[in-house]
Design a protein around this motif. Structure first.
Motif, PDB file in Angstrom:
ATOM      1  N   ALA A 259       0.812  -1.213   0.000  1.00 29.41           N
ATOM      2  CA  ALA A 259       0.000   0.000   0.000  1.00 29.41           C
ATOM      3  C   ALA A 259       0.843   1.260   0.000  1.00 29.41           C
ATOM      4  CB  ALA A 259      -0.930   0.007   1.204  1.00 29.41           C
ATOM      5  N   ASP A 260       2.064   1.180   0.485  1.00 29.15           N
ATOM      6  CA  ASP A 260       2.882   2.386   0.576  1.00 29.15           C
ATOM      7  C   ASP A 260       3.686   2.643  -0.695  1.00 29.15           C
ATOM      8  OD1 ASP A 260       2.040   2.694   3.228  1.00 29.15           O
ATOM      9  OD2 ASP A 260       3.542   1.239   3.873  1.00 29.15           O
TER      10      ASP A 260
ATOM     11  N   LEU B  91       6.028 -10.473   4.213  1.00 30.57           N
ATOM     12  CA  LEU B  91       5.277  -9.509   5.010  1.00 30.57           C
ATOM     13  C   LEU B  91       6.207  -8.584   5.784  1.00 30.57           C
ATOM     14  CD1 LEU B  91       2.493 -11.898   6.199  1.00 30.57           C
ATOM     15  CD2 LEU B  91       2.180  -9.873   4.802  1.00 30.57           C
ATOM     16  N   ARG B  92       7.397  -9.057   6.012  1.00 32.27           N
ATOM     17  CA  ARG B  92       8.387  -8.218   6.674  1.00 32.27           C
ATOM     18  C   ARG B  92       8.835  -7.107   5.723  1.00 32.27           C
ATOM     19  NH1 ARG B  92      12.091  -8.655  10.798  1.00 32.27           N
ATOM     20  NH2 ARG B  92      10.942 -10.401  11.633  1.00 32.27           N
ATOM     21  N   LYS B  93       8.993  -7.498   4.462  1.00 29.95           N
ATOM     22  CA  LYS B  93       9.402  -6.511   3.465  1.00 29.95           C
ATOM     23  C   LYS B  93       8.257  -5.569   3.134  1.00 29.95           C
ATOM     24  CE  LYS B  93      12.855  -8.557   0.443  1.00 29.95           C
ATOM     25  NZ  LYS B  93      13.013  -9.112  -0.908  1.00 29.95           N
TER      26      LYS B  93
ATOM     27  N   PRO C  80       5.138  -4.624   4.858  1.00 30.39           N
ATOM     28  CA  PRO C  80       4.319  -4.787   6.062  1.00 30.39           C
ATOM     29  C   PRO C  80       2.868  -4.348   5.900  1.00 30.39           C
ATOM     30  CG  PRO C  80       5.931  -3.047   6.359  1.00 30.39           C
ATOM     31  CD  PRO C  80       6.248  -3.694   5.080  1.00 30.39           C
ATOM     32  N   HIS C  81       2.600  -3.502   4.976  1.00 32.40           N
ATOM     33  CA  HIS C  81       1.194  -3.142   4.756  1.00 32.40           C
ATOM     34  C   HIS C  81       0.815  -3.560   3.341  1.00 32.40           C
ATOM     35  CE1 HIS C  81      -2.163   0.133   4.572  1.00 32.40           C
ATOM     36  NE2 HIS C  81      -2.616  -1.094   4.432  1.00 32.40           N
ATOM     37  N   LEU C  82       0.129  -4.665   3.275  1.00 30.86           N
ATOM     38  CA  LEU C  82      -0.172  -5.276   1.998  1.00 30.86           C
ATOM     39  C   LEU C  82      -1.665  -5.179   1.742  1.00 30.86           C
ATOM     40  CD1 LEU C  82       1.436  -6.938  -0.087  1.00 30.86           C
ATOM     41  CD2 LEU C  82       0.682  -8.972   1.097  1.00 30.86           C
ATOM     42  N   GLN C  83      -2.014  -4.770   0.539  1.00 25.66           N
ATOM     43  CA  GLN C  83      -3.432  -4.776   0.192  1.00 25.66           C
ATOM     44  C   GLN C  83      -3.689  -5.925  -0.764  1.00 25.66           C
ATOM     45  OE1 GLN C  83      -3.684  -0.588  -0.980  1.00 25.66           O
ATOM     46  NE2 GLN C  83      -5.378  -0.392   0.441  1.00 25.66           N
ATOM     47  N   LEU C  84      -4.682  -6.722  -0.424  1.00 23.71           N
ATOM     48  CA  LEU C  84      -5.009  -7.873  -1.265  1.00 23.71           C
ATOM     49  C   LEU C  84      -6.312  -7.595  -1.984  1.00 23.71           C
ATOM     50  CD1 LEU C  84      -4.423 -11.158   0.725  1.00 23.71           C
ATOM     51  CD2 LEU C  84      -3.215 -10.332  -1.262  1.00 23.71           C
TER      52      LEU C  84
ATOM     53  N   TRP D  20      10.867   2.479   5.457  1.00 21.52           N
ATOM     54  CA  TRP D  20      11.640   2.893   6.613  1.00 21.52           C
ATOM     55  C   TRP D  20      11.473   1.906   7.735  1.00 21.52           C
ATOM     56  CZ3 TRP D  20       9.128   5.073  11.086  1.00 21.52           C
ATOM     57  CH2 TRP D  20       7.756   5.181  10.949  1.00 21.52           C
ATOM     58  N   GLY D  21      12.297   2.049   8.740  1.00 17.87           N
ATOM     59  CA  GLY D  21      12.202   1.144   9.869  1.00 17.87           C
ATOM     60  C   GLY D  21      13.220   0.029   9.827  1.00 17.87           C
TER      61      GLY D  21
ATOM     62  N   PRO E  52       8.097  -3.897  11.029  1.00 19.54           N
ATOM     63  CA  PRO E  52       8.494  -5.262  11.366  1.00 19.54           C
ATOM     64  C   PRO E  52       9.779  -5.337  12.195  1.00 19.54           C
ATOM     65  CG  PRO E  52       7.974  -5.073   9.049  1.00 19.54           C
ATOM     66  CD  PRO E  52       7.916  -3.701   9.603  1.00 19.54           C
TER      67      PRO E  52
ATOM     68  N   ILE F 295      -8.699  -6.423   0.890  1.00 16.03           N
ATOM     69  CA  ILE F 295      -8.426  -6.392   2.320  1.00 16.03           C
ATOM     70  C   ILE F 295      -7.022  -5.816   2.533  1.00 16.03           C
ATOM     71  CG2 ILE F 295      -9.856  -8.413   2.763  1.00 16.03           C
ATOM     72  CD1 ILE F 295      -7.296  -9.985   3.309  1.00 16.03           C
ATOM     73  N   ASP F 296      -6.807  -5.274   3.693  1.00 17.34           N
ATOM     74  CA  ASP F 296      -5.490  -4.716   4.029  1.00 17.34           C
ATOM     75  C   ASP F 296      -4.841  -5.581   5.087  1.00 17.34           C
ATOM     76  OD1 ASP F 296      -6.915  -2.447   2.794  1.00 17.34           O
ATOM     77  OD2 ASP F 296      -5.050  -1.411   3.248  1.00 17.34           O
ATOM     78  N   ILE F 297      -3.627  -6.008   4.805  1.00 13.12           N
ATOM     79  CA  ILE F 297      -2.921  -6.833   5.775  1.00 13.12           C
ATOM     80  C   ILE F 297      -1.835  -5.979   6.416  1.00 13.12           C
ATOM     81  CG2 ILE F 297      -1.481  -8.873   6.067  1.00 13.12           C
ATOM     82  CD1 ILE F 297      -2.926 -10.018   3.653  1.00 13.12           C
ATOM     83  N   TYR F 298      -1.886  -5.887   7.708  1.00 13.26           N
ATOM     84  CA  TYR F 298      -0.899  -5.058   8.410  1.00 13.26           C
ATOM     85  C   TYR F 298       0.054  -5.940   9.189  1.00 13.26           C
ATOM     86  CZ  TYR F 298      -4.026  -1.144   7.528  1.00 13.26           C
ATOM     87  OH  TYR F 298      -4.794  -0.185   6.922  1.00 13.26           O
ATOM     88  N   ASN F 299       1.302  -5.863   8.827  1.00 11.19           N
ATOM     89  CA  ASN F 299       2.315  -6.537   9.626  1.00 11.19           C
ATOM     90  C   ASN F 299       3.146  -5.473  10.337  1.00 11.19           C
ATOM     91  OD1 ASN F 299       3.743  -8.764  10.561  1.00 11.19           O
ATOM     92  ND2 ASN F 299       5.276  -8.579   8.943  1.00 11.19           N
ATOM     93  N   ASP F 300       2.658  -4.248  10.325  1.00 11.04           N
ATOM     94  CA  ASP F 300       3.447  -3.164  10.906  1.00 11.04           C
ATOM     95  C   ASP F 300       2.704  -2.501  12.060  1.00 11.04           C
ATOM     96  OD1 ASP F 300       1.513  -2.060   9.393  1.00 11.04           O
ATOM     97  OD2 ASP F 300       2.816  -0.784   8.205  1.00 11.04           O
TER      98      ASP F 300
END
Lengths: 473, 670
Positions: free
Chosen positions: A186-187, A211-213, A215-219, A305-306, B165, B215-220
């Motif tokens: 998403a970013d 998911l680490r790479k 972290p905010h994923l839109q499916l 970032w992060g 993360p 859907i939005d998946i948040y791992n952060d």
């Protein structure tokens, strides 16, 4: 500043070639999802508002500033398509590439491979059945900005309001569209996951590393893939080697999207291995231009970032996806349903889709004696509409004849069709060379090319065609 | 804000207008043992103010008018604290009711009890008594009510905070993955990392994905343990006796959404808002740092005052407290030629001796710190006496402890209240001041006993304990999960070779091995059983065989260090005792190399062991554990290595003897 930016995102080759992108229009499809209407002519020439379907994507390219396009066609349809497009007053220069017969089914990736020698820069692949008013620019920007390997172009399909739409002509079919599963960061708009919904049963496994790479994923599960792909030149080169990848959507793109997260395999010592057998890894192709590889390490910009990872998480292959926001129109006319629906809608969106092209409602070469032709009816060249007929929201092609006492509404009538006296046609598609006998009533019907509908018949929701055509289907 | 409203005014307001909060005073875990043996977890100090005060201050600042404080353990102490503090005052801005239920063992019990008591009238805010936050709750409550209008079944709004993360604030317990429908804010999927049995992949149900366009998946994000609850939450807990924790509740609701007709919503705090629950040492450390760095503003040391205590805020995030009473009284802050820098808080009345260093630490009130003391990344609570020349790193010293001269506390050492550490003590375990119920605790000093964690529980819980146990120490190492894709084959090879910066899992494994060995030796367990134990931990942490060899040898050699008394006299009986373990692991030349590497690493760091190297080598050689080829090869490789020069020299005589007696020894080993 802007000069530097431009320089930065141009690969070495670009500086030599005038255009940054080459457009390739894929027009060799048979329309396998709509064989009922494509028996008579190539799919890309199906009329939409009396213009061949392929005219719309070409017009779109023109609108976006392209001056040339390569059109890939099947060998046996080349002259027909060429002839049809010459009538259309396009200013874009077209270079036809004919796929030789012999191979039964040319995949989209195969086609691209075939014209490999013509590819001199990055490529925008457009399908001949894509009609939109959305701009390609945001996707091109995404591609440039991130030195992407691939950028895809998605649309959010309009929400179908129930009830208002007429049924699709022809027998009822279970319409079950294939659904893609698209995962986008998403970013950054990075395209992280591309698969078919049917690939998974109960759950979708996502690796934690991914998911680490991202972290905010839109499916997304309901996006419309426009089949507009922006490909880096090296992807085409990779295709030439990797002949097993037949289609872009089904094979090449999922492969590249997956490859983003893997690391290049360690280089094997050249001397000891047999050169002939070893294929080049995709990472051998995925080379950044010298300039970019110099800029990246010293650039302060970062897309995440992060953590301490480099820009783009140090990934060499990067895929991006642009989703058209807002109320843009976009449709792929690859099913009968879509074809029926675009014909109903095209006049409302004509301005937006064609970028202000003049709509020829009644061709000067047509002879219209009827007094009841409403505003949303189009009539092609050399067509004769006799007295005492009425037309509503219909498209009538060239060289047709409609006899008296006939009512036609919501129909698509292609070329050389003859409708005899006293007919009532509602929501039908009549292919080339059809003849409808007198006093016939057709509702929600499809009539295949050159078929003659017997006089006085009544048909409802049927597909009428000569037997040999039916056999094929 | 309702600061000036009296209770009468509150009563006259409509019921819905009163914002109610439930504060759960206990954290229902033994994460802070032994410090929570006598004190409730919410009264532990964080930056010299107890956690409960932080929580209540925040609640009253953010518009909560009435709070129910739910106590279950050490109730008298909580009541006493409230009575003394401003919350017990009649002018308190927050109407605080204390509810006592000593039988509650979990959050679920507490909720059921609350339901039975019927005190809650409407939507309420549920927070733990260990929360540090500055977020205004009213907008979240409003959002909750707005969503409630659309979704009648909305039971809870879970509040999350952004933490990427690899964010340091991402405690293993709160590491969570959430899937949300952005349109409706509805939570579709919620999984804690530790609750998942697949470490590489997350499995998201397709149903969840296909039911909506995206859907939005948040791992952060991490869970802040703050939630906005509808009235239906309490009955839901009552109806489902298996809901023990908030986590159970969330999971249960998501799994049985239709049956329970309830849903959950997510709310993510913006960058400017802060909320965190201090439920582990990891969070304790992290929140302390955040507070010192003023992320929790206005809850920062120099703002959070109770009139008598005023902090001076100095360059480099150093906070020094001054007495407001006359400086001639005993409350003084003496600092002579000592270095206090970088993110440090020092309470009033403390005294720091000469040439002492305090960095990134918090020192409580009225502490006496001697000369030449080094305190780094540590938390020394009120009234401690740290004698001369101590070193305290990454440790916690509970209130009123006495740390004897020259002690070294490191790597997550935790001293309970009132521990008297004998002079010269070196350690990294938890100590408490009295025997307690078990009288088989190991004594280290007059009032210093090694705390035993319950190891009888199931394996999984063991893991959890271990993690909490050591996370004050390990938290700086970010766990790197390999699992980028199916094709990636990086890592594995390189990480085997250089082991020295121990990774999380291997560290945990090592701790387990040490525990097993220690217990085995004390209880005179059979070595076969120990081997079984070590092997099972090995699978639990997925440690490679070579690492196992290395770590087991290290553990055996390190064991005497954990005991009080001198090193060498204890070394030999241990070696003899654990010989079967050596025999089991050190079976081939590669393993022998590992064994020698462990020896080398430790000997280079430990002078006492260095002197024992020749004898150790000869013992291992005579027991057929090491053969001479490997020893000779190892020794020749040491040559020229400047760091290992001492070792090379020390081992020299033995090697010489070995070379001379080669023929003889060959016969022996056959």
């Amino acid at each position: 500043m802007s000069y530097v930016m431009v320089q930065m995102f141009m690969s070495d080759d670009d500086i030599m070639v005038a255009g940054e992108f080459q457009a390739v229009v894929l027009a060799a499809g048979h329309g396998s999802r709509m064989t009922e209407v494509t028996a008579g002519r190539p799919k890309c020439l199906l009329p939409i508002a009396n213009m061949p379907m392929i005219w719309y994507p070409l017009r779109m390219l023109e609108r976006e500033g392209f001056q040339d396009a390569i059109v890939i066609v099947a060998d046996n349809t080349k002259s027909e398509i060429q002839a049809a497009l010459e009538k259309c007053n396009l200013s874009i220069r077209l270079d036809y590439a004919a796929l030789p017969p012999g191979k039964e089914d040319w995949g989209t990736a195969d086609s691209l491979q075939f014209i490999n020698e013509k590819i001199k820069s990055d490529v925008v692949v457009v399908s001949s059945d894509f009609i939109t008013d959305a701009s390609l620019y945001p996707a091109l920007e995404l591609f440039r900005k991130n030195e992407a390997a691939v950028t895809m172009f998605f649309l959010k399909p309009a929400e179908v309001s129930a009830g208002d739409s007429l049924p699709t002509p022809g027998p009822k079919t279970k319409h079950k569209p294939e659904r893609d599963l698209v995962g986008i960061n998403a970013d950054t708009s990075r395209l992280v996951l591309l698969a078919s919904v049917s690939d998974f049963d109960e759950t979708l496994p996502l690796s934690r590393g991914l998911l680490r790479k991202h972290p905010h994923l839109q499916l997304y599960s309901r996006l419309l893939d426009s089949h507009v792909y922006i490909l880096r030149k090296w992807v085409c080169e990779f295709l030439v080697q990797e002949r097993s990848l037949g289609t872009l959507k089904g094979e090449l793109l999922p492969y590249i999207v997956r490859k983003q997260s893997s690391k290049p395999t360690q280089k094997v010592e050249d001397a000891s291995t047999i050169r002939g057998n070893t294929k080049n890894d995709i990472f051998q192709f995925a080379k950044e231009s010298t300039l970019v590889s110099k800029v990246l390490p010293i650039s302060l910009s970062n897309d995440h970032w992060g953590d301490m990872k480099g820009t783009f998480q140090d990934d060499k292959i990067r895929c991006y996806a642009h989703i058209v926001e807002g109320t843009s129109f976009g449709m792929r006319v690859n099913t009968l349903q879509a074809y029926a629906s675009i014909n109903r809608e095209i006049l409302q969106i004509w301005e937006k889709v064609t970028g202000g092209n003049v709509l020829v409602r009644l061709h000067p070469g047509a002879e219209v004696k009827s007094t009841q032709v409403d505003d949303s009816t189009l009539v092609g060249e050399g067509t004769l509409l006799n007295e005492k007929t009425s037309f509503k929201s219909s498209t009538i092609g060239a060289s047709c004849t409609v006899m008296s006492r006939t009512r036609i509404s919501n129909c698509v009538i292609m070329n050389n069709v003859k409708v005899n006296e006293g007919c009532v046609l509602t929501n039908c598609i009549l292919c080339d060379g059809v003849e409808v006998g007198a006093n016939t009533e057709l509702k929600d019907c499809l009539v295949g090319a050159k078929h003659t509908v017997g006089a006085g018949d009544k048909h409802n929701q049927e597909f009428l065609a000569d037997e040999d055509v039916l056999m094929e289907i | 804000m309702s600061r000036n409203k009296s209770n009468k005014d509150l009563d006259s307001l409509k019921k819905e207008d009163v914002v109610q909060a439930v504060v759960v005073a206990d954290n229902f875990s033994d994460a802070f043992v032994p410090l929570t043996n006598e004190t409730p977890s919410c009264l532990l100090p964080l930056v010299n103010t107890c956690l409960l005060d932080h929580t209540l201050e925040w609640l009253s600042n953010s518009g909560v008018q009435e709070a129910f404080l739910f106590c279950s353990r050490h109730v008298e102490k909580v009541k006493e604290h409230i009575r003394k503090s401003k919350w017990g005052d009649s002018t308190s801005p927050l109407l605080l009711n204390t509810i006592v239920s000593e039988t509650c063992l979990t959050l679920g019990d507490a909720m059921r009890d609350l339901d039975a008591k019927g005190l809650i009238r409407g939507d309420f805010i549920l927070v733990m008594g260990d929360t540090v936050a500055n977020v205004n709750l009213l907008p979240i409550l409003e959002k909750h009510r707005k969503l409630q209008k659309v979704d009648k079944g909305l039971a809870m709004t879970v509040v999350y905070k952004y933490a990427g993360p690899s964010h340091v604030g991402r405690a293993p317990q709160d590491d969570v993955l959430v899937a949300v429908d952005k349109k409706t804010s509805k939570i579709l999927f919620h999984q804690k990392r530790i609750a998942s049995n697949d470490n590489k992949k997350v499995h998201i149900p397709m149903e969840v994905i296909l039911d909506r366009p995206s859907i939005d998946i948040y791992n952060d994000v991490i869970d802040t343990h703050v939630s906005i609850c509808s009235v239906s939450v309490l009955p839901l807990f009552s109806d489902n006796f298996d809901f023990q924790t908030r986590e159970d509740f969330i999971k249960g609701l998501l799994m049985n959404e239709e049956i329970l007709a309830s849903s959950l919503a997510a709310y993510c705090l913006s960058d400017r808002e802060y909320a965190a629950s201090v439920n582990s040492w990891h969070m304790y450390k992290n929140v302390t740092q955040n507070m010192i760095h003023r992320w929790t503003f206005p809850l920062v040391p120099d703002m959070f005052t109770n009139e008598k205590e005023i902090y001076q805020y100095l360059r480099g995030n150093v906070y020094k407290q001054h007495p407001v009473t006359l400086a001639s009284v005993e409350c003084f802050l003496y600092i002579r030629s000592s270095i206090i820098e970088d993110d440090t808080v020092i309470g009033g009345g403390s005294e720091v001796g000469e040439s002492s260093t305090i960095r990134r630490s918090v020192v409580g009130r009225n502490c006496h710190i001697g000369n030449g003391v080094k305190i780094e990344d540590s938390y020394v609570w009120d009234g401690c006496i740290i004698k001369d020349n101590c070193t305290i790193q990454r440790s916690v010293v509970g209130s009123n402890c006495v740390v004897g001269e020259g002690s070294v506390l490191s790597q997550g050492c935790i001293l309970g209240q009132g521990v008297q550490c004998p002079p010269g003590y070196t350690g990294n375990t938890r100590l408490q001041s009295c025997q307690g119920d078990d009288d088989d605790l190991d004594m280290v000093g007059d009032a210093a006993y090694i705390v035993k964690l319950d190891n009888d529980d199931s394996d999984s819980e063991d893991d959890e304990n271990q993690q909490i146990w050591s996370d004050l120490y390990c938290s700086n190492q970010i766990e790197e999960v390999d699992g980028d894709s199916d094709e990636s084959s990086e890592m594995s090879d390189e990480s085997d070779r250089s082991i020295s910066p121990v990774l999380d899992d291997t560290k945990l494994f090592y701790n387990e091995v040490v525990d097993s060995l220690k217990r085995g030796y004390e209880d005179k367990l059979h070595c076969d059983n120990l081997i079984l134990e070590i092997n099972s931990s090995r699978y639990a942490y997925n440690v490679s065989m070579r690492e196992v060899n290395l770590l087991v040898v290290k553990a055996i050699l390190n064991l005497p260090k954990l005991e009080s008394g001198s090193y060498l006299p204890q070394l030999w009986p241990l070696q003899t005792y654990f010989m079967p373990i050596y025999k089991n692991y050190i079976r081939n030349p590669t393993a022998q190399i590992d064994c020698l590497q462990a020896l080398q690493e430790l000997a280079m760091a430990e002078q006492e062991l260095l002197t024992a190297v020749p004898k150790l080598l000869s013992v291992l050689y005579n027991q057929d554990i090491l053969n001479e080829e490997v020893i000779l090869k190892w020794h020749s490789e040491l040559e020229g290595d400047s760091e290992a020069e001492d070792l090379y020299k020390v081992a020299g005589p033995f090697i010489k003897w070995l070379e001379e007696a080669e023929v003889e020894s060959e016969d022996e080993s056959d």
